[in-house]
Design an enzyme around this catalytic site. Structure first.
Site, PDB file in Angstrom:
ATOM      1  N   TRP A  75     -14.366   7.099   5.290  1.00  0.00           N
ATOM      2  CA  TRP A  75     -15.421   7.387   6.244  1.00  0.00           C
ATOM      3  C   TRP A  75     -15.525   9.066   6.193  1.00  0.00           C
ATOM      4  CZ3 TRP A  75     -16.764   9.882  11.111  1.00  0.00           C
ATOM      5  CH2 TRP A  75     -18.036   9.561  11.336  1.00  0.00           C
ATOM      6  N   GLY A 102      -8.440  11.586   9.449  1.00  0.00           N
ATOM      7  CA  GLY A 102      -8.536  12.683  10.388  1.00  0.00           C
ATOM      8  C   GLY A 102      -8.946  13.965  10.090  1.00  0.00           C
ATOM      9  N   LYS A 488     -26.780  -2.834  19.366  1.00  0.00           N
ATOM     10  CA  LYS A 488     -26.539  -3.960  18.464  1.00  0.00           C
ATOM     11  C   LYS A 488     -27.828  -4.161  17.396  1.00  0.00           C
ATOM     12  CE  LYS A 488     -22.726  -5.424  19.037  1.00  0.00           C
ATOM     13  NZ  LYS A 488     -22.391  -4.043  19.757  1.00  0.00           N
ATOM     14  N   GLU A 491     -27.587  -0.583  15.253  1.00  0.00           N
ATOM     15  CA  GLU A 491     -26.439  -0.523  14.423  1.00  0.00           C
ATOM     16  C   GLU A 491     -26.707  -1.409  13.197  1.00  0.00           C
ATOM     17  OE1 GLU A 491     -22.576  -0.995  15.833  1.00  0.00           O
ATOM     18  OE2 GLU A 491     -23.339  -2.190  17.514  1.00  0.00           O
ATOM     19  N   HIS A 507     -41.772   4.706  35.154  1.00  0.00           N
ATOM     20  CA  HIS A 507     -41.583   6.421  35.401  1.00  0.00           C
ATOM     21  C   HIS A 507     -41.853   6.968  33.946  1.00  0.00           C
ATOM     22  CE1 HIS A 507     -40.648   5.691  39.556  1.00  0.00           C
ATOM     23  NE2 HIS A 507     -39.604   5.155  39.248  1.00  0.00           N
ATOM     24  N   LYS A 610     -15.397   1.097  11.873  1.00  0.00           N
ATOM     25  CA  LYS A 610     -15.165   0.372  13.047  1.00  0.00           C
ATOM     26  C   LYS A 610     -14.192   1.175  14.281  1.00  0.00           C
ATOM     27  CE  LYS A 610     -14.250  -3.449  15.051  1.00  0.00           C
ATOM     28  NZ  LYS A 610     -15.304  -3.886  16.129  1.00  0.00           N
TER      29      LYS A 610
HETATM   30  C1  F6R Z   1     -20.776  -0.934  18.566  1.00  0.00           C
HETATM   31  C2  F6R Z   1     -19.500  -0.354  18.431  1.00  0.00           C
HETATM   32  C3  F6R Z   1     -19.207   0.973  19.001  1.00  0.00           C
HETATM   33  C4  F6R Z   1     -17.809   0.970  19.658  1.00  0.00           C
HETATM   34  C5  F6R Z   1     -17.270   2.224  20.117  1.00  0.00           C
HETATM   35  C6  F6R Z   1     -16.051   2.330  20.713  1.00  0.00           C
HETATM   36  O1  F6R Z   1     -20.901  -2.177  18.261  1.00  0.00           O
HETATM   37  O2  F6R Z   1     -18.571  -1.183  17.913  1.00  0.00           O
HETATM   38  O3  F6R Z   1     -19.918   1.535  19.839  1.00  0.00           O
HETATM   39  O4  F6R Z   1     -17.680   0.168  20.794  1.00  0.00           O
HETATM   40  O5  F6R Z   1     -16.975   3.078  18.896  1.00  0.00           O
HETATM   41  O6  F6R Z   1     -15.014   1.582  19.864  1.00  0.00           O
HETATM   42  P1  F6R Z   1     -13.520   1.179  20.743  1.00  0.00           P
HETATM   43  O7  F6R Z   1     -13.924   0.089  21.623  1.00  0.00           O
HETATM   44  O8  F6R Z   1     -12.719   0.985  19.728  1.00  0.00           O
HETATM   45  O9  F6R Z   1     -13.044   2.292  21.391  1.00  0.00           O
END
Ligand code: F6R
Length: 615
Positions: A75, A102, A488, A491, A507, A610
């Site tokens: 990524w 990172g 949802k 994205e 408002h 993710k």
């Molecule tokens: C949306 C989604 C993201 C995560 C966010 C936090 O569908 O998956 O908005 O909720 O990046 O991720 P976590 O829960 O792993 O800290």
């Protein structure tokens, strides 16, 4: 972000690494690459785009067979997602290969230094400097693990690195600071990966590396040290789910499977939380009750979907405990100098347990003396490890990038924490807790009922594939549900979607409403807080009068909304506070179906990953 795999053992390293990358592709899919040690040398291939592109390349130009290898799925942070910037990165002699997750913050200085010494760097990445530094250190110390320690001492930022050297053909070396890295222990083989999913098909025995540790993998075992070379402790653990949990199980997408798993996930998260005396026991909460009794403020920090769970938790915590509660975006939290002390309880909510914004927020909170409780789905990840207490959600592995079952289980865990706090502080009595637990226990069946009635929602979604904008409205706990529905859709369907508190619409945002615009409205149960219900019914009428096409999510039998609903989605009756557990499900299905109808990649939406391990 980024998935990393390393292998040494008797199998084909390429096969093991590629299979691991397949399971880690959810972490990033801008490019992928592999390196294997074979015939006294090192061979590497990398390709822009998804793993499929790398497969194609390998089919056309196979790599020599070897038993030691590393791989990466990216990524992008530094540098465009192209072939050159893809990992692994090699030194100029092509003897060292390194993959990285990172950000190396001081890479500009290091790069300038290397260039001055005659190194030729080919990519725009921060990672490439590591390959060159490793090559230099190796030529002076003659040992890859020691070279890695020397290099790590020079790096600033958050990084996980895995490297191989052609002169040590049976060794893989990894280093961890912040981003996750786990070791898999097999029989005569060892694995390294960002997530156990990468090696779960081969072994369920794992070691979680700690902060600032270096690991050396050989066929006969592993050695862990700190960056100075002192022997270090790393936590062994057994992975209690198997490879099938990370498979699609007959569904077209992981997201569909994970939506369908929600009744089980919700039930598992509740399991064993109440003892035979009817008392709520959260055995992973290691903060003494005496400390919890003194808490005078709760702050929830989280990102994205987990933030929405935290917004809902605020209502439950304040209602059941009467302790003031704020929910904050983790990415904003520490920068506004929040007021925290030893009587503040910070709750960090995170599916992955690796989200850097949330991790930094919890570190800041602990530095100020606050206690931190993590609600997390990933055993052994950084956020629970650095917290004073943890309540694990038992959703099982969530692979689709868009969070679904993690959200529902985060909600359940938040309700449990709220009840627990209420019980400890005496604002909730045992029988009241039991009554709520009973209601929570019915939710799994109610989610099943919702799932069984989703075909009209899918049909509706298909019919809206050409729309540009969808608005979402809710009040009280329905407001975060509206935000989650909009997130949802953004994205997954790449549509303009916004969630609003229904009362706020007049408002300003109501100006957006135009003829035929779909507006999804989450209606609270008509019982209990009927004022809330009546107000939203008025809001539906207001938008309908301005041409909106209303998609109304309301409790079964709530006839008051029927005349104003162009599309009615019925959900089972629940108490108001628990309604998000059932009301969110149609929104997940809606977004998933719209994404499919628009030809989008459901499990791996564009530009996302993710687990967001950069700030
Ligand atoms: C949306 C989604 C993201 C995560 C966010 C936090 O569908 O998956 O908005 O909720 O990046 O991720 P976590 O829960 O792993 O800290």
């Amino acid at each position: 972000m980024c998935g990393i795999v390393g292998y040494v053992g008797g199998q084909s390293a390429l096969d093991v690494v590629i299979a691991g990358l397949q399971r880690l592709e959810y972490r990033g899919y801008d490019s992928a690459g592999v390196a294997v040690l074979a015939d006294g040398g090192l061979a590497a291939t990398k390709r822009e785009g998804k793993l499929a592109n790398l497969h194609k390349r390998l089919a056309e130009h196979p790599l020599p067979a070897g038993h030691t290898g590393i791989g990466h799925t990216r990524w992008a942070t530094h540098g465009a997602p192209n072939d050159v910037n893809a990992h692994p990165h090699l030194d100029n002699a092509g003897r060292v290969a390194v993959v990285h997750n990172g950000i190396i913050e001081n890479f500009t200085e290091l790069r300038a230094e290397l260039t001055d010494r005659g190194h030729e760097l080919l990519s725009e990445t921060d990672t490439e400097v590591v390959a060159h530094l490793l090559a230099e250190s190796f030529s002076s110390c003659g040992e890859l693990a020691e070279a890695m320690r020397q290099v790590c001492r020079r790096l600033d930022g958050a990084f996980t690195l895995v490297a191989v050297h052609a002169d040590e053909p049976e060794t893989v070396v990894g280093a961890r600071r912040n981003s996750p890295l786990v070791v898999g222990l097999g029989d005569g083989e060892a694995f390294l990966a960002s997530d156990v999913a990468a090696f779960i098909a081969y072994t369920r025995e794992a070691i979680e590396l700690g902060q600032d540790q270096v690991v050396e993998l050989r066929r006969d075992g592993v050695t862990v040290t700190d960056f100075e070379g002192n022997t270090a402790e790393a936590r062994p653990f057994h992975v209690d789910w198997d490879a099938s949990a990370a498979e699609k199980g007959g569904y077209d997408y992981f997201m569909l499977k994970e939506i369908a798993e929600q009744p089980r996930a919700v039930a598992d998260t509740l399991l064993g939380r109440i003892d035979t005396a009817g008392e709520l026991t959260l055995d992973e909460v290691r903060i003494p009750d005496s400390v919890l009794r003194e808490v005078d403020k709760v702050v929830i920090v989280a990102c994205g979907t987990a933030f929405h769970a935290g917004m809902i938790a605020k209502y439950a915590i304040e209602h059941w405990t009467r302790i003031p509660c704020e929910t904050e975006l983790a990415s904003e939290f520490r920068y506004r100098d929040p007021i925290l002390d030893s009587r503040t309880l910070v709750i960090a909510v995170s599916q992955s347990g690796e989200t850097m914004d949330t991790l930094m927020a919890l570190r800041h909170a602990r530095e100020q003396g606050a206690r931190v409780l993590a609600i997390c789905n990933t055993n052994g990840s950084t956020i629970p490890r650095e917290s004073d207490a943890v309540l694990y959600t038992h959703a099982g592995p969530e692979v689709a990038v868009a969070s679904t079952k993690a959200f529902l289980t985060q909600l359940v865990a938040c309700y449990l924490v709220a009840l627990y706090l209420g019980q400890v502080r005496g604002s909730k009595w045992g029988d009241e807790v039991i009554a709520v637990i009973r209601e929570l226990s019915q939710i799994a069946t109610q989610v099943e009922e919702v799932l069984a009635t989703m075909e009209p929602v899918r049909e509706l979604a298909r019919g809206l594939a050409d729309q540009d904008t969808v608005l979402f409205l809710g009040r009280h706990v329905g407001y975060p549900v509206a935000l989650e529905g909009a997130l949802k859709l953004k994205e997954l369907a790449y549509m303009h979607a916004e969630g609003f508190a229904a009362g706020e619409l007049k408002h300003g945002p109501i100006a957006l409403v135009e003829d035929g615009m779909p507006v999804v409205v989450v209606v609270p149960p008509p019982r209990g807080r009927s004022v809330l219900h009546d107000k939203i019914v008025s809001n539906i009428q207001e938008i309908r009068a301005r041409g909106a096409r209303t998609i109304v999510i309301a409790e079964r039998g709530d006839d008051t909304v029927t005349p104003y609903a162009d599309h009615l989605v019925e959900i089972p009756p629940t108490p108001t506070l628990l309604q998000p557990l059932v009301a969110t499900v149609p929104l997940q299905v809606f977004a998933c179906e719209l994404a499919t109808a628009r030809g989008n990649e459901v499990d791996q939406p564009r530009n996302l990953a993710k687990s967001v391990t950069v700030e």
